[in-house]
Design a protein around this motif. Structure first.
Motif, mmCIF file in Angstrom:
data_model
loop_
_atom_site.group_PDB
_atom_site.id
_atom_site.type_symbol
_atom_site.label_atom_id
_atom_site.label_comp_id
_atom_site.label_asym_id
_atom_site.label_seq_id
_atom_site.Cartn_x
_atom_site.Cartn_y
_atom_site.Cartn_z
ATOM 1 N N ARG A 97 8.621 17.129 -8.218
ATOM 2 C CA ARG A 97 8.680 16.540 -6.889
ATOM 3 C C ARG A 97 7.584 16.136 -5.798
ATOM 4 N NH1 ARG A 97 14.281 18.388 -6.942
ATOM 5 N NH2 ARG A 97 14.649 19.484 -8.280
ATOM 6 N N PHE A 98 7.761 15.477 -5.405
ATOM 7 C CA PHE A 98 6.643 14.701 -4.299
ATOM 8 C C PHE A 98 6.874 14.691 -3.284
ATOM 9 C CE2 PHE A 98 6.906 12.363 -8.308
ATOM 10 C CZ PHE A 98 5.640 12.670 -9.233
ATOM 11 N N GLU A 99 5.546 15.136 -2.422
ATOM 12 C CA GLU A 99 6.153 14.609 -0.625
ATOM 13 C C GLU A 99 5.692 13.579 -0.604
ATOM 14 O OE1 GLU A 99 4.457 17.123 2.737
ATOM 15 O OE2 GLU A 99 2.700 16.673 2.463
ATOM 16 N N VAL A 100 6.542 12.352 -0.269
ATOM 17 C CA VAL A 100 6.099 11.239 0.409
ATOM 18 C C VAL A 100 6.190 10.697 1.451
ATOM 19 C CG1 VAL A 100 7.151 10.240 -2.405
ATOM 20 C CG2 VAL A 100 8.787 10.509 0.396
ATOM 21 N N GLU A 101 5.164 9.744 1.801
ATOM 22 C CA GLU A 101 4.622 9.654 3.471
ATOM 23 C C GLU A 101 4.481 8.192 3.863
ATOM 24 O OE1 GLU A 101 3.136 12.695 6.183
ATOM 25 O OE2 GLU A 101 1.655 12.149 4.770
ATOM 26 N N ALA A 102 4.662 7.315 5.178
ATOM 27 C CA ALA A 102 4.263 6.417 5.188
ATOM 28 C C ALA A 102 3.659 5.430 6.141
ATOM 29 C CB ALA A 102 5.213 5.002 4.604
ATOM 30 N N PHE A 103 2.999 4.979 6.698
ATOM 31 C CA PHE A 103 2.164 4.565 7.583
ATOM 32 C C PHE A 103 2.145 2.912 7.419
ATOM 33 C CE2 PHE A 103 1.039 8.491 6.150
ATOM 34 C CZ PHE A 103 1.079 9.444 7.094
ATOM 35 N N ASP A 104 2.193 3.077 8.881
ATOM 36 C CA ASP A 104 1.690 1.462 9.392
ATOM 37 C C ASP A 104 0.062 1.450 10.272
ATOM 38 O OD1 ASP A 104 1.927 1.925 12.228
ATOM 39 O OD2 ASP A 104 3.597 0.353 11.785
ATOM 40 N N GLN A 105 -0.566 0.454 10.809
ATOM 41 C CA GLN A 105 -1.698 0.361 11.339
ATOM 42 C C GLN A 105 -1.628 1.724 12.031
ATOM 43 O OE1 GLN A 105 -0.199 -2.564 10.322
ATOM 44 N NE2 GLN A 105 -1.809 -4.062 9.872
ATOM 45 N N LYS A 106 -1.298 1.830 13.036
ATOM 46 C CA LYS A 106 -0.173 2.325 14.677
ATOM 47 C C LYS A 106 0.702 3.677 13.932
ATOM 48 C CE LYS A 106 0.333 -1.526 16.450
ATOM 49 N NZ LYS A 106 1.246 -2.262 17.719
ATOM 50 N N ARG A 107 0.712 4.108 13.074
ATOM 51 C CA ARG A 107 1.801 5.334 12.971
ATOM 52 C C ARG A 107 2.523 5.850 12.165
ATOM 53 N NH1 ARG A 107 4.293 1.315 15.483
ATOM 54 N NH2 ARG A 107 6.542 0.592 14.987
ATOM 55 N N LYS A 108 2.882 6.771 11.635
ATOM 56 C CA LYS A 108 3.916 7.309 10.692
ATOM 57 C C LYS A 108 4.672 6.980 10.620
ATOM 58 C CE LYS A 108 4.177 11.350 9.012
ATOM 59 N NZ LYS A 108 4.345 12.943 8.542
#
Length: 131
Positions: A97-108
């Motif tokens: 099981r994983f915690e995943v996140e994604a961000f651009d240059q400004k925010r999540k």
């Protein structure tokens, strides 16, 4: 095989992508805007999760996505850089099981959980008659 023998909590990976037009919702649905599509966000999260553990699996074993619980919380335009992270948060006998996140240059732009199941390539091929 027991994943607990080789996969440890905290293992992680990160991927970076410059959003191309082919990964936008407008590419798939003509009347929609040219912003990063949710299925493409999920794809990067799954790939980052696989990247976090693939090198630790013995030969002949892979993982496949089995669960996705993702929130896509902000739109991202073509040309923006997206950084996606995945971290192992739990290991069961056959499920990681994983915690995943994604961000651009400004925010999540996305967050959530993902699970991958441990699979024997030989058994998989035999089951589906794949050479």
């Amino acid at each position: 095989m027991d994943a607990r023998d080789v996969i440890k909590i905290g293992m992680s990976a990160e991927r970076t992508l410059v959003v191309p037009p082919e990964r936008t919702v407008g590419h798939f649905v003509s009347y929609m805007p040219m912003v990063y599509a949710t299925p493409m966000l999920i794809l990067e999260m799954e790939m980052a999760s696989g990247d976090a553990i693939h090198q630790y699996l013995p030969p002949g074993w892979v993982t496949v996505g089995t669960e996705v619980d993702i929130r896509h919380i902000a739109a991202t335009p073509v040309g923006a850089t997206v950084r996606t992270t995945a971290k192992v948060i739990a290991v069961e006998r056959r499920v990681i099981r994983f915690e995943v996140e994604a961000f651009d240059q400004k925010r999540k732009i996305g967050e959530g959980r993902h699970a991958r199941g441990l699979v024997s390539v030989a058994a998989f091929k035999e089951r589906f008659g794949v050479p």
